[in-house]
Design an enzyme around this catalytic site. Structure first.
Site, mmCIF file in Angstrom:
data_model
loop_
_atom_site.group_PDB
_atom_site.id
_atom_site.type_symbol
_atom_site.label_atom_id
_atom_site.label_comp_id
_atom_site.label_asym_id
_atom_site.label_seq_id
_atom_site.Cartn_x
_atom_site.Cartn_y
_atom_site.Cartn_z
ATOM 1 N N TYR A 434 39.500 48.059 69.161
ATOM 2 C CA TYR A 434 38.166 47.635 68.936
ATOM 3 C C TYR A 434 37.916 47.921 67.112
ATOM 4 C CZ TYR A 434 39.247 52.771 66.308
ATOM 5 O OH TYR A 434 39.365 53.659 65.632
ATOM 6 N N GLU A 435 36.005 47.904 67.077
ATOM 7 C CA GLU A 435 35.373 47.038 66.177
ATOM 8 C C GLU A 435 36.165 45.278 65.644
ATOM 9 O OE1 GLU A 435 33.567 49.053 64.533
ATOM 10 O OE2 GLU A 435 34.674 50.721 64.711
ATOM 11 N N GLY A 436 35.970 44.809 67.124
ATOM 12 C CA GLY A 436 36.804 43.039 66.593
ATOM 13 C C GLY A 436 38.574 42.883 67.080
#
Length: 593
Positions: A434-436
């Site tokens: 997550y968050e890229g």
């Protein structure tokens, strides 16, 4: 049941011996003497160890439940969250004008590590709220700040970020959620968002959703995205809560880990939203949240590694099996503790060397954020922008690897639930996604951050490493050999990789992109090598001055030697893979996979 001991001694060493925060001229750092930071870390550590950590297995076993549109968090979470709130911990580095304590972000980072190690899923509720606070603080109107920031700072209200939709994740240009303008200046938000951490729960009176959406008639792609505040309950002019907004949690994701955090499908059915900043400039505003979130996720990665390492170390000290080949160490027992065996030592040293290096790297990054925000330091801003994908990508990859190594230390016990290691492995796994995803972090590093401003930031990094080596060299021949020579070699590998990209990436971009992941790891190892050189020098200086715990300081130097000798040389392998180019990666047609 797993245990957690806050690593406050090591944190104090990084803050005061390596970073020398009390000697810094950054605004607010003059307050950070050892006594003050020791008191803050001590109280936070007590809360982490005694309140948050015991609930970690509870949250994992129970998870969250959705009942009539309301998400119920696991037993004990509400009371623990209230204790976090009552202690003022969410507002630690927030603006005093909006109820914050105004401490440096670095202090909040250190506290955040302990809370994440103790109970990552629970700490995420305040982490997402802090991100929403920052986005509104940076881009919201005065009225929006006055309305939302005081309650977000204290976590009386929760906060989220809503990006992903069922048909798109990383490619935000494909977003379909609509924001239709209304005569009163508000917008009607309609669409569905997925994988929204902390999207609905029972621990806050209100939840302030920050939602990316498109205003009809705007530009295509990412240039047409705007950001909106969409509260769960509308807020009256006097600050009281009004009617329920037209949004709901449509379901909870069944996840591999972080069961105690509610990961929601959020439905917006003509909900009232308020534009943040300018129309079609939402991505810039959202990245105020994303950049801090990415540093926070890197922290989560090594924080899970820290608590996993602690439990692996304790197991290795206690578990009896086999005899030391050089002579028994526990003659009164049936066997020696497994920590006598070299391969167990290797396993533990890999864990310890990574975690302590990662902590120093992250704290250093947090200090750069303070320099940027508090002193307007443009060089620090450029440096942390360059290093953010490295912190996020490298530290979460290695953090997950560390939890697996810790699990391996326990053998069969590590595979069973009662010992807790398998939860740390499962919880750490999301940090790489997550968050890229970390592949995206590597592409961002090589495709955007590296060439930005003609490579000014990476050249400044090389100059800094050269300056450090020059400053530290000549004081002790053994130190030069053990620390500076390996760092110099690794830095040359990083420079050679950058040169390869410049020479081959322009005419064939895949040559750069195929090596981006290796470059991110190569860069990460150089950064940890730099941290270990700085820490070893600081530990040596403390020993010579007769300051501090000699056993701790000697262990610090020995751990650094291990990293430089056993981990840092991997930069040569990363360079070789980068220089092999794109051909080995792209050799197969799609149908041949």
């Amino acid at each position: 049941m797993p245990s957690y001991t806050p690593p406050t001694q090591d944190m104090q060493f990084v803050l005061h011996d390596m970073l020398k925060v009390a000697e810094s001229d950054l605004p607010g750092y003059d307050e950070l003497d050892r006594e003050f930071t020791g008191a803050v870390l001590g109280e936070a550590g007590k809360l982490a160890a005694e309140v948050l950590a015991p609930l970690n297995p509870v949250g994992d076993a129970q998870g969250c439940t959705l009942e009539n549109g309301v998400v119920r968090t696991p037993d004990g979470f509400r009371d623990a969250f209230e204790q976090v709130r009552a202690g003022g911990w969410p507002a630690l580095d927030c603006d005093p004008d909006y109820g914050g304590q105004g401490l440096p972000y670095l202090v909040s980072t250190a506290v955040g590590e302990m809370f994440s190690s103790a109970n990552m899923a629970l700490n995420m509720y305040q982490g997402l709220t802090h991100g929403a606070y920052n986005a509104i603080h940076a881009h919201g109107s005065d009225d929006q700040k006055a309305t939302y920031l005081p309650r977000l700072a204290t976590c009386e209200w929760g906060g989220t970020m809503n990006l992903t939709e069922p048909h798109c994740g990383t490619d935000l240009g494909l977003i379909r959620t609509k924001a239709e303008p209304q005569d009163d200046g508000t917008f009607r938000i309609s669409g569905q968002k997925i994988w929204i951490s902390s999207g609905e729960h029972d621990m806050a009176e209100n939840i302030v959703h920050l939602v990316l959406a498109r205003i009809p008639g705007g530009p295509d792609g990412v240039k047409g995205i705007s950001l909106f505040i969409v509260p769960k309950f509308l807020v009256n002019a006097d600050g009281s809560l009004g009617a329920r907004n037209a949004l709901s949690c449509g379901g909870l994701e069944e996840k591999m880990g972080i069961h105690g955090n509610a990961t929601c499908v959020m439905n917006y059915d003509g909900a009232t939203g308020y534009l943040v900043g300018e129309e079609h400039a939402g991505l810039k505003a959202m990245f105020t949240m994303m950049n801090e979130a990415r540093l926070g996720v890197g922290l989560q990665g090594y924080a899970q590694g820290e608590v996993a390492y602690q439990n692996a170390r304790d197991f290795a000290l206690d578990r009896l099996q086999g005899r030391d080949v050089t002579g028994e160490k526990n003659p009164d027992g049936p066997a020696d503790p497994i920590i006598v065996h070299p391969d167990v030592r290797r396993n533990l040293m890999d864990q310890k060397a990574f975690v302590e290096g990662a902590r120093a790297f992250t704290f250093w990054g947090a200090q750069m954020i303070d320099a940027s925000h508090r002193a307007g330091d443009e060089e620090a801003e450029a440096a942390i922008s360059l290093l953010t994908p490295v912190i996020k990508g490298f530290l979460t990859d290695k953090g997950f690897e560390t939890t697996v190594l810790a699990q391996q230390t326990l053998g069969g016990s590590g595979f069973t639930r009662e010992w807790g290691l398998e939860q740390f492995v499962r919880d750490a796994r999301i940090t790489m996604i997550y968050e890229g995803t970390n592949g995206i972090q590597a592409l961002d590093l090589v495709g955007r951050k590296l060439p930005k401003d003609g490579g000014k930031a990476i050249m400044a990094f090389f100059d800094m490493v050269k300056g450090d080596i020059k400053e530290m060299s000549g004081e002790d021949a053994d130190f030069d050999s053990a620390f500076l020579e390996p760092l110099k070699a690794a830095s040359k590998d990083l420079q050679a990789a950058g040169t390869y990209f410049m020479q081959n990436g322009m005419k064939e971009p895949n040559n750069a992109l195929a090596g981006s992941y290796d470059f991110m790891h190569l860069f990460g190892h150089v950064c940890l090598g730099l941290m270990w050189a700085r820490m070893a020098r600081a530990a040596r200086a403390a020993l010579e001055a007769g300051d501090g715990d000699a056993d701790f300081l000697n262990a610090k130097i020995a751990t650094g030697r291990y990293y430089m000798a056993r981990q840092l040389p991997v930069t040569a392998a990363h360079l070789a893979r980068i220089q092999s180019g794109a051909d080995p990666v792209m050799a197969l047609d799609a149908g041949q996979f």
